[in-house]
Enzyme design. Structure first.
Site, PDB file in Angstrom:
ATOM      1  N   SER A  78      15.901  22.964  22.260  1.00 36.23           N
ATOM      2  CA  SER A  78      15.918  22.105  23.438  1.00 36.23           C
ATOM      3  C   SER A  78      15.325  20.741  23.082  1.00 36.23           C
ATOM      4  O   SER A  78      15.867  20.049  22.232  1.00 36.23           O
ATOM      5  CB  SER A  78      15.173  22.793  24.586  1.00 36.23           C
ATOM      6  OG  SER A  78      15.479  22.183  25.813  1.00 36.23           O
ATOM      7  N   ASP A 105      25.810  26.709  28.281  1.00 39.13           N
ATOM      8  CA  ASP A 105      24.547  25.998  28.490  1.00 39.13           C
ATOM      9  C   ASP A 105      24.774  24.832  29.440  1.00 39.13           C
ATOM     10  O   ASP A 105      25.319  23.797  29.057  1.00 39.13           O
ATOM     11  CB  ASP A 105      23.988  25.505  27.151  1.00 39.13           C
ATOM     12  CG  ASP A 105      22.556  24.995  27.266  1.00 39.13           C
ATOM     13  OD1 ASP A 105      22.119  24.716  28.401  1.00 39.13           O
ATOM     14  OD2 ASP A 105      21.878  24.879  26.227  1.00 39.13           O
ATOM     15  N   TYR A 160       7.817  21.617  19.185  1.00 36.85           N
ATOM     16  CA  TYR A 160       8.527  21.222  20.407  1.00 36.85           C
ATOM     17  C   TYR A 160       8.260  19.753  20.746  1.00 36.85           C
ATOM     18  O   TYR A 160       9.148  18.925  20.723  1.00 36.85           O
ATOM     19  CB  TYR A 160       8.107  22.135  21.561  1.00 36.85           C
ATOM     20  CG  TYR A 160       8.904  21.916  22.822  1.00 36.85           C
ATOM     21  CD1 TYR A 160      10.173  22.450  22.954  1.00 36.85           C
ATOM     22  CD2 TYR A 160       8.389  21.168  23.876  1.00 36.85           C
ATOM     23  CE1 TYR A 160      10.925  22.253  24.105  1.00 36.85           C
ATOM     24  CE2 TYR A 160       9.117  20.961  25.042  1.00 36.85           C
ATOM     25  CZ  TYR A 160      10.390  21.503  25.151  1.00 36.85           C
ATOM     26  OH  TYR A 160      11.127  21.289  26.295  1.00 36.85           O
TER      27      TYR A 160
END
Length: 703
Positions: A553, A637, A473
């Site tokens: 993301s 989204d 991430y």
């Protein structure tokens, strides 16, 4: 498990894409849009994909059909769906919590689209369904976002998300009869529900963008409202925010005794101000700290005393104490001081529970309200712990424990005696004894040591031919700690390796680790990820032809930037719901709030040049062979808007040199990820696993 692994011996593997074909991709409308930053013209040919226009809708439909056609040719795709469905089909029960005369708990029978909220009457011991989100919509795509009870437990309000949107509705119930007692509140976003007595509650929202701009219009002025039961939403009182005190993110909550109303106010995802109002004495809000240089939250109160969890003068966090009479930072006194390890705090049973993160592994200590150590909690192993929260009067608390090869187990804990016992152990078709989870430390490009967890089945040969997913991430102070996933279980059962490096930008080593992966240091994140892949390849865990890059993301940005910086690093790439246009991310919905991590193209020329140098959309080069790529996004989204993925996909499809496919997998009736129906999650992960193996050259099931 009751299925056979799908991987073949090395002798029957062969080069990927055995149904090799010339890719004829859908054509997106290409324009001549150009933006100028500090004298530099930047082309944005696929700007139209930001708009919910008819040509964009047509392109989306064509991309959906194209992806499905390609994925449908994978001979074992449905077998993987079956494997995932089989392992997913176990009973999942959440930790119980008491409200009024009832004990509530969530349960999913196995494959239900959404978990159901049950309750047991504490007197009669009868159990009934309280809320069944599976009945909110026909296909299970409307989910329960949050739930809040008033102090007596006789009133409840819950929010729902339709199709995964961040825009929610709030429904208000008489908790005893389960009957709706007020009108439904609409257009609520990034909000809690904070009850004050029996008369009403506080919630947060923005002015909703105009019709047709929900996926593009900015939402930058949050507002806290008070809704009084029995009145219209249009009459709700503005408590904080809006034009008078403009802040991008506002959260309102009450102390457990309901004496204090507390507001957390921020303009970015890091740094906040805290305001407090003494509802007992009346008067205006008191601002505890000003500016956005620190993070602070009031985690408990005791009469006039306030307990604040903060990183002020403590990059690894500390718990401090002050009073309502003079709560300024200069008066803060340590209760649990900062240590060399990152601290997390929860409270229950009249105690504080300090969770220390040591190389991404948790240690838990129990303290009294004066900071005196009561005990260290004995945990079942090395892993990730969550819980220990509850009301001050409750001595029975609950916590969960898991790691990459241990399914999440819930424990009941007595706060006074310190005794733990298993409350609920899931019956997953998975044997941890058959697997290895090891931690290694590798060196990044600039010499920084980075930890990584590597997980695989015992007996795996380090011959460079193991299909490997490298996942991370790297942003927003988010720590990737060991946790179990049935998807990863299927991957490992079939001979795959799952590796997770704790790269910079995360919170594993506190504020300094986070800041080392932000703004003009953001490339440290990508270099850490690249170095992790190189480590795995150099040690024989895998090789380029058997490696897949994955992230969602901000992790989608990580994959997009890595594959454009180093297209030779891996065979497969999965940028999921990613932030991929770094010059315009702050123009959409709440994107401007991410500027602490990213900076913006408008800040200055140096920041613009830096962003442009790694922005995935702007670094796809003609004549380059990029990995086989499946870009993952959703049509609803409204956090990381799908235009990021659309534009990146269009650029890749136009400029891809080789036959490695570029798919844009678009989920209908879904958002950023939370609240998706079980069959949606299974379908996406089956596509991910089967695509990865197929592109790595796995030909067929091992019959």
């Amino acid at each position: 498990m009751n299925f056979k692994p799908i991987l073949l011996t090395a002798g029957v593997l062969f080069s990927a894409n055995f149904f090799a074909q010339k890719m004829t991709y859908p054509k997106a409308i290409k324009g001549n849009q150009t933006d100028t930053y500090f004298g530099t013209a930047v082309a944005d040919p696929y700007r139209d994909l930001e708009n919910d226009s008819e040509p964009t809708k047509k392109w989306v439909d064509e991309e959906v059909a194209f992806s499905q056609r390609y994925l449908s040719q994978i001979p074992y795709r449905q077998d993987i769906v079956k494997q995932l469905t089989d392992i997913w089909n176990y009973e999942k029960i959440g930790a119980p919590f008491k409200e009024g005369d009832y004990t509530y708990y969530y349960k999913n029978n196995g494959l239900q689209a959404q978990s159901v909220l049950y309750r047991t009457n504490n007197k009669t011991k009868t159990t009934e369904v309280f809320l069944d989100p599976n009945k909110f919509s026909e296909k299970g795509t409307t989910s329960l976002s949050s739930l809040s009870f008033n102090k007596k437990g006789n009133l409840a309000a819950y929010s729902i998300s339709e199709g995964g949107s961040d825009w929610n509705k709030i429904i208000i119930l008489d908790a005893v009869t389960k009957k709706q007692i007020d009108e439904t509140l609409v257009d609520v976003k990034f909000s809690g529900i904070a009850w004050q007595g029996d008369e009403g509650f506080y919630y947060s929202s923005y002015d909703k963008p105009k019709e047709g701009t929900v996926l593009s219009g900015m939402t930058d002025k949050h507002k806290v409202y008070y809704h009084k039961l029995g009145t219209k939403q249009s009459a709700d009182q503005l408590i904080f925010g809006g034009e008078k005190t403009p802040r991008r993110y506002l959260g309102a909550y009450l102390s457990e005794d309901e004496r204090y109303l507390i507001i957390s106010a921020a303009n970015a995802t890091n740094g906040n101000e805290v305001f407090i109002k003494d509802l007992k004495k009346g008067g205006d809000f008191v601002q505890i700290n000003s500016g956005f240089d620190i993070n602070a939250s009031i985690v408990d109160t005791d009469g006039d005393n306030l307990y604040i969890f903060t990183d002020k003068d403590a990059p690894n966090m500390r718990l401090v104490k002050t009073t309502i009479q003079n709560p300024a930072p200069e008066t803060w006194k340590d209760v649990i001081p900062e240590t060399e390890n990152v601290l997390g705090i929860s409270g229950g049973g009249g105690y504080f529970f300090a969770t220390y993160m040591i190389d991404a592994i948790d240690q838990v200590k129990q303290f009294d309200k004066n900071g005196k150590l009561i005990r260290e909690i004995s945990l079942p192993g090395k892993g990730n712990v969550g819980g220990f929260g509850g009301k001050k009067s409750e001595k029975e608390l609950y916590y969960s424990f898991s790691n990459y090869i241990t399914p999440g187990t819930t424990y009941k804990f007595n706060a006074d005696s310190g005794k733990s016992e298993i409350y609920q152990k899931p019956k997953v078709k998975f044997n941890p004894e058959d697997y290895v989870s090891e931690q290694v430390f590798y060196t990044s490009k600039d010499g920084t040591k980075v930890p990584m967890m590597i997980n695989y089945k015992k007996g795996t040969k380090l011959d460079g031919k193991n299909p490997t997913i490298l996942y991370s991430y790297g942003g927003f102070n988010v720590s990737l700690q060991p946790s179990f996933s049935v998807v990863n279980a299927i991957w490992m059962e079939n001979g795959g390796i799952y590796a997770v490096p704790n790269i910079r930008g995360g919170g594993e080593y506190g504020k300094k680790w986070h800041d080392a992966g932000t703004k003009m240091q953001k490339k440290n994140v990508f270099e850490d990820f690249i170095a992790a892949g190189e480590y795995l390849q150099s040690k024989g865990y895998t090789s380029k032809e058997y490696m897949a890059l994955s992230g969602r993301s901000n992790g989608g940005l990580l994959v997009g930037a890595t594959m454009t910086m180093r297209p030779d690093l891996a065979k497969v790439a999965f940028p999921g719901v990613g932030v991929l246009d770094m010059l315009r991310y702050n123009k959409f919905t709440a994107g401007a709030g991410w500027s602490y991590d990213y900076g913006t193209a408008e800040d200055n020329k140096e920041m613009f040049d830096y962003l442009k140098s790694y922005s995935p959309v702007h670094n796809v080069k003609e004549g380059t062979c990029y990995p086989s790529t499946m870009i993952i996004t959703s049509d609803h989204d409204d956090r990381v808007v799908p235009a990021h993925s659309f534009k990146f996909g269009a650029e890749l499809q136009e400029k891809q040199k080789c036959e490695n496919p570029i798919l844009v997998r678009i989920e209908k009736n879904a958002g950023h990820g939370a609240g998706r129906a079980t069959d949606q999650v299974i379908s996406e992960n089956a596509d991910l696993i089967s695509f990865a193996l197929y592109e790595m050259g796995i030909k067929k099931l091992n019959k």
